[in-house]
Each structure stands twice: as C-alpha cells, then as structure tokens.
Write a protein that holds these residues in place. Structure first.
Motif, PDB file in Angstrom:
ATOM      1  N   GLY A  68       0.827  -1.203   0.000  1.00 37.45           N
ATOM      2  CA  GLY A  68       0.000   0.000   0.000  1.00 37.45           C
ATOM      3  C   GLY A  68       0.858   1.247   0.000  1.00 37.45           C
ATOM      4  O   GLY A  68       2.060   1.211  -0.273  1.00 37.45           O
ATOM      5  N   ALA A  69       0.225   2.366   0.319  1.00 35.89           N
ATOM      6  CA  ALA A  69       0.953   3.632   0.391  1.00 35.89           C
ATOM      7  C   ALA A  69       1.821   3.663   1.654  1.00 35.89           C
ATOM      8  O   ALA A  69       1.574   2.924   2.612  1.00 35.89           O
ATOM      9  N   ASP A  70       2.826   4.507   1.639  1.00 41.18           N
ATOM     10  CA  ASP A  70       3.695   4.678   2.799  1.00 41.18           C
ATOM     11  C   ASP A  70       3.050   5.703   3.726  1.00 41.18           C
ATOM     12  O   ASP A  70       3.221   6.913   3.552  1.00 41.18           O
ATOM     13  N   ILE A  71       2.322   5.213   4.725  1.00 43.33           N
ATOM     14  CA  ILE A  71       1.557   6.123   5.588  1.00 43.33           C
ATOM     15  C   ILE A  71       2.469   6.957   6.482  1.00 43.33           C
ATOM     16  O   ILE A  71       2.021   7.965   7.039  1.00 43.33           O
ATOM     17  N   THR A  72       3.737   6.578   6.599  1.00 43.78           N
ATOM     18  CA  THR A  72       4.655   7.390   7.411  1.00 43.78           C
ATOM     19  C   THR A  72       4.907   8.750   6.763  1.00 43.78           C
ATOM     20  O   THR A  72       5.344   9.694   7.436  1.00 43.78           O
ATOM     21  N   GLU A  73       4.630   8.856   5.464  1.00 40.86           N
ATOM     22  CA  GLU A  73       4.800  10.136   4.776  1.00 40.86           C
ATOM     23  C   GLU A  73       3.600  11.057   4.971  1.00 40.86           C
ATOM     24  O   GLU A  73       3.683  12.250   4.682  1.00 40.86           O
ATOM     25  N   LYS A  79       0.162  18.244   6.627  1.00 45.06           N
ATOM     26  CA  LYS A  79       0.402  19.576   7.174  1.00 45.06           C
ATOM     27  C   LYS A  79       0.475  20.638   6.075  1.00 45.06           C
ATOM     28  O   LYS A  79       0.471  21.827   6.370  1.00 45.06           O
ATOM     29  N   LEU A  80       0.557  20.194   4.837  1.00 42.36           N
ATOM     30  CA  LEU A  80       0.681  21.105   3.704  1.00 42.36           C
ATOM     31  C   LEU A  80      -0.651  21.798   3.420  1.00 42.36           C
ATOM     32  O   LEU A  80      -1.716  21.310   3.811  1.00 42.36           O
ATOM     33  N   GLU A  84      -1.703  22.075  -2.207  1.00 44.95           N
ATOM     34  CA  GLU A  84      -0.514  21.249  -2.436  1.00 44.95           C
ATOM     35  C   GLU A  84      -0.841  19.768  -2.290  1.00 44.95           C
ATOM     36  O   GLU A  84      -0.314  18.931  -3.021  1.00 44.95           O
ATOM     37  N   ILE A  85      -1.693  19.426  -1.336  1.00 50.53           N
ATOM     38  CA  ILE A  85      -2.125  18.035  -1.185  1.00 50.53           C
ATOM     39  C   ILE A  85      -2.884  17.589  -2.428  1.00 50.53           C
ATOM     40  O   ILE A  85      -2.660  16.502  -2.968  1.00 50.53           O
ATOM     41  N   ALA A  86      -3.793  18.463  -2.892  1.00 46.48           N
ATOM     42  CA  ALA A  86      -4.567  18.140  -4.094  1.00 46.48           C
ATOM     43  C   ALA A  86      -3.651  17.986  -5.299  1.00 46.48           C
ATOM     44  O   ALA A  86      -3.854  17.111  -6.148  1.00 46.48           O
ATOM     45  N   GLY A  87      -2.612  18.820  -5.374  1.00 47.96           N
ATOM     46  CA  GLY A  87      -1.667  18.737  -6.485  1.00 47.96           C
ATOM     47  C   GLY A  87      -0.907  17.423  -6.482  1.00 47.96           C
ATOM     48  O   GLY A  87      -0.677  16.824  -7.538  1.00 47.96           O
ATOM     49  N   TRP A  88      -0.527  16.953  -5.276  1.00 48.65           N
ATOM     50  CA  TRP A  88       0.161  15.661  -5.180  1.00 48.65           C
ATOM     51  C   TRP A  88      -0.772  14.535  -5.614  1.00 48.65           C
ATOM     52  O   TRP A  88      -0.355  13.613  -6.331  1.00 48.65           O
ATOM     53  N   CYS A  89      -2.017  14.601  -5.185  1.00 43.75           N
ATOM     54  CA  CYS A  89      -2.995  13.566  -5.573  1.00 43.75           C
ATOM     55  C   CYS A  89      -3.176  13.531  -7.086  1.00 43.75           C
ATOM     56  O   CYS A  89      -3.223  12.461  -7.697  1.00 43.75           O
TER      57      CYS A  89
END
Length: 215
Positions: A68-73, A79-80, A84-89
C-alpha cells in the motif's frame, strides 16, 4: 535494461514482452512512497518510448506485491496547504492513468499481499493473475482514508458497484479465491507459477486469442 530506478525496473524478456518489477531497495516490502510513484512514472515513460515492447507483465521482487501507500509520509504531507495536497494527488493519479493508457496488454502477477495502492496498481492493468497465497483489499478506510490512486473508480468498473461499495467501505482483506469469485482476479494459480501464468496471458493477447482492449 530499459529502465532502472530505486523502486521500479523494466527489462525486455522474450517475444516483445517486458517485465516491470517493483523492488524497493533498502526495504523489506514494496510500498508506494513518493519515490516509488515517481519511479513508476519514469518507467511508464520508458515503456512508451520503446517500440520493441508489445506486452507487459508486472511483478514483484519481494515476497509481497505492494502493501500500500507509505503512511509514514502522511504526517508531514497532511500539514501542507490543501492545494498542495490536491496537487500531489493529481500528479500521482496521472502516473496511474498513464500506465493504464499504455496501448499494450498489461498483466499483473500478484505473488502476495496487494493492499490499498497495491491493489489500485493492479486495477490499472488489464488482467490480474493471483497466486493462491495472495490477498487483496482496500483497508485504508480503517485509517479514515479513501482509496486515492483511482480505486474508487476502477473497482466498480471491474466488479460492479455493489461489490465495490462493500470492498471499499468495509476495508476487508480478501483471499485469492474470493477475489476470483467477484472478478478482481482473472485467474488464480499455484504460487510458483504466477509469473509464468501472467506471461502466458500476455502471449495469448498478442496472439489475438484474447481482446485486451475489449477487456
């Protein structure tokens, strides 16, 4: 070698079939951290730019497929600012879309656990061959997260809305026989035959026995 990254590699096998392998260096399992997503994007670009590749099998160099995804990230990411979160998605989904849009037959050989983003990667392919030991699911809802790599769209297309709602909302982890029954898996084979079976399925597509575009 067509592409070699720290998490993903692509090499040409026989008969125009390439192998895209997930093998995150320095880790005991494969997971979708930022590095792996970026690596996948570069690997897809390399495949698009190579006319010798007629079909693709996706494998894992570890005892699991992708956990799965690396939830530690997530702690720092959340916090962004929202944009910026939407841009990463968006950027991440563009990588999975680019893989899905490769106009060649793509078969995933699921040798073990494929959860969350791992299953979403499988759903972006045309066919999924599971080891009898494999387990798949979308458990991220138990952490308050919805599948973010396209699973909420692709899973209903594969198994119907009713089954998809159950899989996504309950967040269960399903064995290979259950995955085959609902249609997540196209075949379940002996553990030591999963890669060979996936390659054989690609060959059937290239021979015209199976219409992968219709699939």
């Amino acid at each position: 070698m067509i592409y070699q990254g720290n998490a993903v590699s692509v090499q040409l096998l026989d008969d125009g079939i390439a192998e895209l392998k997930f093998d995150l260096q320095g880790e005991s399992v494969n997971k979708f951290n930022k590095e792996t997503v970026e690596d996948l994007g570069k690997a897809v670009d390399a495949i698009k730019g190579n006319s010798d590749i007629k079909g693709l099998v996706v494998t894992s160099g570890k005892s699991v497929f992708i956990v799965g995804a690396d939830i530690t990230e997530f702690t720092d990411m959340f916090k962004l600012p929202e944009d910026e979160i939407a841009g990463w998605c968006l950027k991440s989904n563009q990588v999975f879309n680019a893989f899905e849009d490769l106009d060649i037959p793509k078969v995933v050989a699921v040798n073990g656990i494929a959860l969350g983003g791992g299953l979403e990667m499988c759903l972006a392919a045309d066919f999924r061959v599971l080891s009898e030991k494999a387990q798949v699911g979308l458990p991220e809802v138990k952490l308050g997260l919805f599948p973010g790599f396209g699973g909420t769209v692709r899973l209903p297309r594969v198994i119907g809305v009713d089954n998809a709602v159950e899989w996504i909302a309950a967040g269960g982890q399903h064995k290979a026989d259950k995955a085959l029954k609902v249609g997540v898996a196209d075949a379940v084979v002996a553990h030591d035959k999963v890669n060979d079976a996936a390659i054989d399925l690609v060959k059937q597509c290239l021979a015209g026995k199976i219409d992968f575009r219709a699939k």
